[in-house]
Write a protein that holds these residues in place. Structure first.
Motif, PDB file in Angstrom:
ATOM      1  N   CYS A 222       1.579  -3.390  -0.608  1.00 25.53           N
ATOM      2  CA  CYS A 222       2.908  -3.485  -1.223  1.00 25.53           C
ATOM      3  C   CYS A 222       3.987  -2.973  -0.261  1.00 25.53           C
ATOM      4  CB  CYS A 222       2.942  -2.693  -2.525  1.00 25.53           C
ATOM      5  SG  CYS A 222       4.511  -2.768  -3.410  1.00 25.53           S
ATOM      6  N   TYR A 223       3.775  -1.797   0.306  1.00 21.30           N
ATOM      7  CA  TYR A 223       4.761  -1.279   1.255  1.00 21.30           C
ATOM      8  C   TYR A 223       4.100  -0.357   2.258  1.00 21.30           C
ATOM      9  CZ  TYR A 223       5.065   3.006  -1.696  1.00 21.30           C
ATOM     10  OH  TYR A 223       4.796   4.154  -2.414  1.00 21.30           O
ATOM     11  N   VAL A 224       4.819  -0.124   3.349  1.00 26.41           N
ATOM     12  CA  VAL A 224       4.411   0.831   4.380  1.00 26.41           C
ATOM     13  C   VAL A 224       5.576   1.784   4.599  1.00 26.41           C
ATOM     14  CG1 VAL A 224       3.688   1.165   6.775  1.00 26.41           C
ATOM     15  CG2 VAL A 224       2.927  -0.866   5.516  1.00 26.41           C
ATOM     16  N   MET A 225       5.325   3.087   4.478  1.00 25.72           N
ATOM     17  CA  MET A 225       6.359   4.084   4.733  1.00 25.72           C
ATOM     18  C   MET A 225       5.857   5.085   5.762  1.00 25.72           C
ATOM     19  SD  MET A 225       8.268   4.792   1.123  1.00 25.72           S
ATOM     20  CE  MET A 225       9.093   3.432   0.266  1.00 25.72           C
ATOM     21  N   TYR A 226       6.768   5.520   6.600  1.00 24.59           N
ATOM     22  CA  TYR A 226       6.416   6.359   7.733  1.00 24.59           C
ATOM     23  C   TYR A 226       6.800   7.814   7.507  1.00 24.59           C
ATOM     24  CZ  TYR A 226       4.928   2.509  10.634  1.00 24.59           C
ATOM     25  OH  TYR A 226       4.220   1.456  11.147  1.00 24.59           O
TER      26      TYR A 226
END
Length: 669
Positions: A222-226
């Motif tokens: 769904c998403y990639v967060m750093y």
């Protein structure tokens, strides 16, 4: 304790002080001792460290308390959940910024048109699409479009320095970079375009012939967060659709179709997950805050004008608003806070002044899709000296374990492991780190994993879980997770720094800040701290740049040869008190600067941020100026004019402060 052998048996009598121990506690100690002796008798070669201290009954109880309500997760993607809601309430307002309002049907139509453009540009299943955009209605359209195209959104924090933006963008194989007008000519965008990556805005291409959009599976990305990484590079956390759906459909939230939630968190920060999908998957309304940081007064204005019912704040901002402008919460059904240690005083102050508002405290890392625990504090309840971590969400498991992955007894410190709903896949392109942090869950079904948080915690006798600290050098500053090693790596890469250590200090309660300790190289060249600060700001996000620097001949070490953090001195903050105020208004400003910074005096030429100021303290200072001098002032003006001498002329042109908004009872909603 005395023992008297009788044949082959061992009788044990425990004598205890009744003013120190209860009978139940002593009986439990006796049962534990008997269990340990039984293990020793059966397997005398067992190392002491591997003996199980818990009785079988304790183990069953602790594993039961560590588990949220068991419920089978209904497989569903964010796309399917949104479409179901859009079918139920097509004409209801889904999204607004106060100027533009989109219904659920409008939002779906715009997102699907852009999704077809993204598909034609090469976005396929699980393509992580980098997005460099301001907070806006278009941003939400773009996020939903990426998901409908089968991809995953990868938000790039707009405040990142260029080098960090490039590192994040380089992790993605996407043929597309999604931007808005504000960033169309940004240096990152120019470079990506030159390298062959297609740059798109949220305007769909009418010539695209793609008609069908893919089915999105619940287990898709769904998403990639750093977040900060200890090796000097940020690490990308991969979250699935199912994790998001399980989070926002947890029954603890009780979202309603008439709820209005403020979307104000940076969209590269996982708090935005709840702010967006909580309302959109429940038929509520997302109110998009203007781009940039909000001070307390601007936040209060938005809450009042848009009749916001749900608000999420980091623990640091919650404390500032609760201390300075607690009436801002009075019109809310609920304010949710977490991301760091939560102030019990701020919780109690809010409950006292806003009796109709629930304060929901949460805990959880980004690797578990925002949070895994929550507790809804209500008027009449009183938080103690510390706020417990809360109750597990549905189908979530919390384990406090020793180094052998065995549960520790009540009151004993252990490392916290998390499992169940919301567990991330792992880290982008980091199989080694993924294997280290996501380990086999010995208490789950075959193939189950659990996340090793690095947090130290303990259970108390009432079944509450308490945070105690970290097993490593990771810290939280204003809600942002920071690996101190990443900052130290950047410092020691400089030719004028031989050794460096960075710690988080809290010399004033509630004001946690980074301090760097530096040892110059042997050639005697002094470290230019002003230049160092500028260059570090070009490599790291502003929240990772230390606010103070101390130069030392050598770093203190313990007898074991490790850094002695307790021996690192508090930094001295030098002020230019010779720059005395020339007007009564400057005198007031100097006193307000000093009060917020915790200093005896501040000169008119002293830089607020060089003296340890940061965004939360800036919010506090702006509100103090507003209430003391009766003028309207924004945080941005303070950032642009950080000294009293520079700021004071802007007060003459500032608008008179609006009266403090207070909630008025209008009956039941």
């Amino acid at each position: 304790m005395a023992d008297e052998p009788v044949d082959a048996d061992l009788d044990i009598t425990i004598t205890y002080a009744t003013d120190l121990f209860g009978q139940e506690t002593v009986e439990l100690l006796g049962k534990r001792l008997a269990a340990i002796l039984g293990q020793v008798a059966r397997q005398p070669a067992t190392p002491i460290s591997r003996l199980d201290i818990l009785t079988p009954a304790e183990r069953r109880q602790m594993l039961a308390e560590a588990t949220g309500t068991a419920a089978s997760s209904v497989p569903c993607s964010v796309v399917a959940a949104f479409d179901e809601q859009a079918d139920r309430t097509p004409d209801a307002v889904a999204l607004t910024d106060g100027h533009i309002a989109l219904s659920y049907a409008d939002l779906r139509h715009r997102a699907e048109a852009l999704a077809r453009t993204l598909r034609a540009a090469g976005v396929t299943t699980e393509t992580p699409v980098p997005m460099l955009m301001q907070r806006s209605v278009d941003l939400v359209v773009g996020i939903l479009a990426v998901l409908k195209a089968g991809g995953a959104y990868l938000p790039i924090h707009t405040a990142y320095p260029l080098s960090r933006m490039r590192a994040v963008a380089a992790d993605s194989t996407s043929p597309v970079l999604l931007v808005d007008a504000a960033f169309r000519d940004h240096e990152l965008v120019v470079g990506e375009r030159a390298a062959g990556r297609q740059v798109l805005t949220c305007e769909p291409d009418p010539s695209v012939m793609v008609t069908d959009l893919p089915d999105v599976h619940p287990d898709q990305l769904c998403y990639v967060m750093y977040t900060s990484g200890s090796t000097g590079e940020p690490k990308g956390i991969q979250i699935t659709h199912q994790g998001v759906v399980d989070l926002v459909r947890d029954p603890s939230w009780t979202m309603h179709t008439d709820d209005r939630t403020l979307f104000h968190s940076p969209h590269a920060f996982d708090a935005s997950t709840w702010e967006l999908w909580g309302p959109l998957l429940a038929g509520g309304q997302v109110v998009v805050a203007p781009p940039g940081n909000l001070d307390a007064a601007a936040l209060q204005k938005l809450l009042h004008e848009h009749k916001i019912t749900r608000l999420s704040l980091t623990a640091g901002l919650f404390r500032v608003v609760a201390d300075e402008l607690v009436d801002a919460f009075a019109g809310l059904t609920e304010v949710t806070t977490g991301g760091d240690v939560i102030s019990a005083q701020a919780v109690n102050h809010t409950l006292e002044h806003c009796p109709d508002t629930i304060v929901r405290t949460t805990y959880g890392p980004t690797e578990m899709t925002l949070c895994v625990t929550q507790y809804p504090w209500r008027h009449g309840e009183q938080a103690g000296a510390t706020v417990p971590l809360g109750l597990p969400l549905r189908d979530t498991h919390l384990y406090v374990l020793d180094r052998h992955l065995q549960p520790v007894p009540v009151g004993v410190s252990g490392e916290l492991y998390l499992a169940g709903a919301g567990t991330a896949r792992g880290y982008v392109n980091r199989p080694d780190l993924t294997a280290t942090r996501f380990v086999v869950n010995p208490y789950g079904p075959p193939g189950a994993r659990m996340y090793r948080t690095g947090d130290l915690a303990r259970w108390d006798a009432a079944g509450n879980l308490h945070f105690l600290g970290r097993t490593d050098d990771q810290v939280k500053i204003r809600g942002f997770r920071i690996e101190l090693g990443e900052i130290e790596t950047s410092l020691t890469a400089r030719p004028d720094v031989r050794h460096a250590a960075v710690i988080a200090r809290e010399d004033q309660p509630g004001d946690k800040r980074l301090v760097a300790y530096l040892v110059p190289t042997d050639d005697g060249t002094p470290i230019d701290l002003a230049q160092l600060r500028r260059e570090l700001g070009a490599q790291l996000p502003d929240y990772m740049v230390p606010s103070a620097y101390v130069t030392m001949a050598a770093l203190p070490i313990t007898a074991n040869g490790k850094l002695d953090r307790n021996a690192l001195p508090a930094p001295e903050r030098h002020t230019t008190t010779d720059d005395t105020p020339r007007t009564a208004r400057q005198d007031v400003l100097c006193r307000l600067f000093a009060d917020v910074l915790g200093l005896p005096d501040v000169g008119t030429g002293d830089n607020f941020f060089d003296l340890g100021g940061h965004s939360l303290l800036a919010t506090r200072l702006v509100n103090r100026i507003r209430t003391t001098l009766g003028v309207e002032l924004g945080v941005r003006q303070l950032f642009e004019n950080p000294t009293v001498a520079a700021l004071e002329p802007h007060l003459t042109s500032a608008r008179p402060a609006r009266p403090t908004l207070r909630a008025r009872s209008t009956g039941n909603r």
